[in-house]
Design an enzyme around this catalytic site. Sequence first.
Site, mmCIF file in Angstrom:
data_model
loop_
_atom_site.group_PDB
_atom_site.id
_atom_site.type_symbol
_atom_site.label_atom_id
_atom_site.label_comp_id
_atom_site.label_asym_id
_atom_site.label_seq_id
_atom_site.Cartn_x
_atom_site.Cartn_y
_atom_site.Cartn_z
ATOM 1 N N GLU A 129 94.988 -19.240 -5.666
ATOM 2 C CA GLU A 129 95.790 -18.311 -6.464
ATOM 3 C C GLU A 129 96.693 -19.112 -7.393
ATOM 4 O O GLU A 129 96.842 -20.331 -7.226
ATOM 5 C CB GLU A 129 96.621 -17.410 -5.553
ATOM 6 C CG GLU A 129 95.781 -16.524 -4.644
ATOM 7 C CD GLU A 129 96.611 -15.556 -3.812
ATOM 8 O OE1 GLU A 129 97.860 -15.552 -3.974
ATOM 9 O OE2 GLU A 129 96.023 -14.802 -3.024
ATOM 10 N N GLU A 372 87.754 -27.806 -4.554
ATOM 11 C CA GLU A 372 87.519 -27.762 -3.098
ATOM 12 C C GLU A 372 88.414 -28.753 -2.355
ATOM 13 O O GLU A 372 88.016 -29.375 -1.379
ATOM 14 C CB GLU A 372 86.044 -27.965 -2.764
ATOM 15 C CG GLU A 372 85.211 -26.767 -3.170
ATOM 16 C CD GLU A 372 83.968 -26.581 -2.332
ATOM 17 O OE1 GLU A 372 83.967 -26.917 -1.138
ATOM 18 O OE2 GLU A 372 82.981 -26.076 -2.892
#
Length: 388
Positions: A129, A372
């Site tokens: 986010e 990631e």
Amino acid sequence: MSFPLYAPAEEHDMLRETVRALADEKIAPRAAEADEAEEFPWDVYKALVAADLHAIHVPEQYGGAGGDALAAVIVIEEVARACASSSLIPAVNKLGTVPIMLSASEELKQQYLSAVARGDAMFSYALSEPEAGSDAAGMKTRAVRDGDHYVLNGTKMWITNAGVSEYYTVMAVTDPSAGGARGISAFVVEKSDEGVSFGPKERKLGIKASPTRQVILEDVRIPESRMIGAPGTGFKTALATLDHTRVTIAAQALGIAQGALDYAVGYVKERKQFGKAIADFQGVQFMLADMAMKLEAARQLTYHAAAKSELAMKGQPQKDLTFLSSAAKCAASDAAMEITVDAVQLLGGYGYTKDFPVERMMRDAKITQIYEGTNQIQRMVMARQLLK
């Protein structure tokens, strides 16, 4: 001796030949154009689907090819050798669906894994986010229960293939009182769900043919049957997923690095200065040797991590998977950055131009050190595994 764990079998070698032939014929010729236009390569997607290479990891019982983790690594590696953006098709399909494979109901597996296997849809992963990147447990997206439905509100950031994927694994807070990770649950959100929209495409340094956008959720109402696993287990599923999919980012980095090395080797054998090929100069030879050494070391670590990933997916817990997946991602992406920079250097002024592919490979390599989990986070993960 752990070598037999990850030594590629004959079928892996045959798979590599198949993927490389497809990549050389249909993907590499489109890579520069797709990068320049910043457009998703739908023709490449269709070619991968036709060859059953777009989501090779999906089990056969759901209509997939049933490829193991090493097969997925090889596919991603060989596609990335030609085009890093295109390699995100199989990589992100795996990232989006591993939570389903690990934790979802049989109903969800049948519905969504089968659709991905058929090539009817792609599947993205929505964890980060605007204010929760490395600190993913600090997410603000909420899922509030309403009868037999949940209503989702929030914004997800940096979502790979957002807008082109039909399905999204979305992490949201269902129990704020639980505090942090314990209150997070996972859901399947569909692009067609009312209230789902996307932000503008990010203007990026690399992987430009793979759209990266916000996924915006405004009163998105979905049935409770689309929760992945039990309430409050979403963050655990997210971490378990990354143990498997960081290996795919390592594979992408390997492919980018291999593409750059291959091009540089070909170039230095043809380019002449001072009356001979620059490949004859020892300084150049030492650079090539270091590039190849770093690449092969990262490849062996990645294949070993892939073997551990496969065992874990089969229900055989691997205590060192978290360490190895982080190590593989970190080592391969650092190697890719170094190798692509050296490839640009070996091409000299030509390497700095868009007429040659190594500058694109250098730009593409950078993201593998970031997404990631940044490589700084990977080092923290590894250290914690060593010290716990």
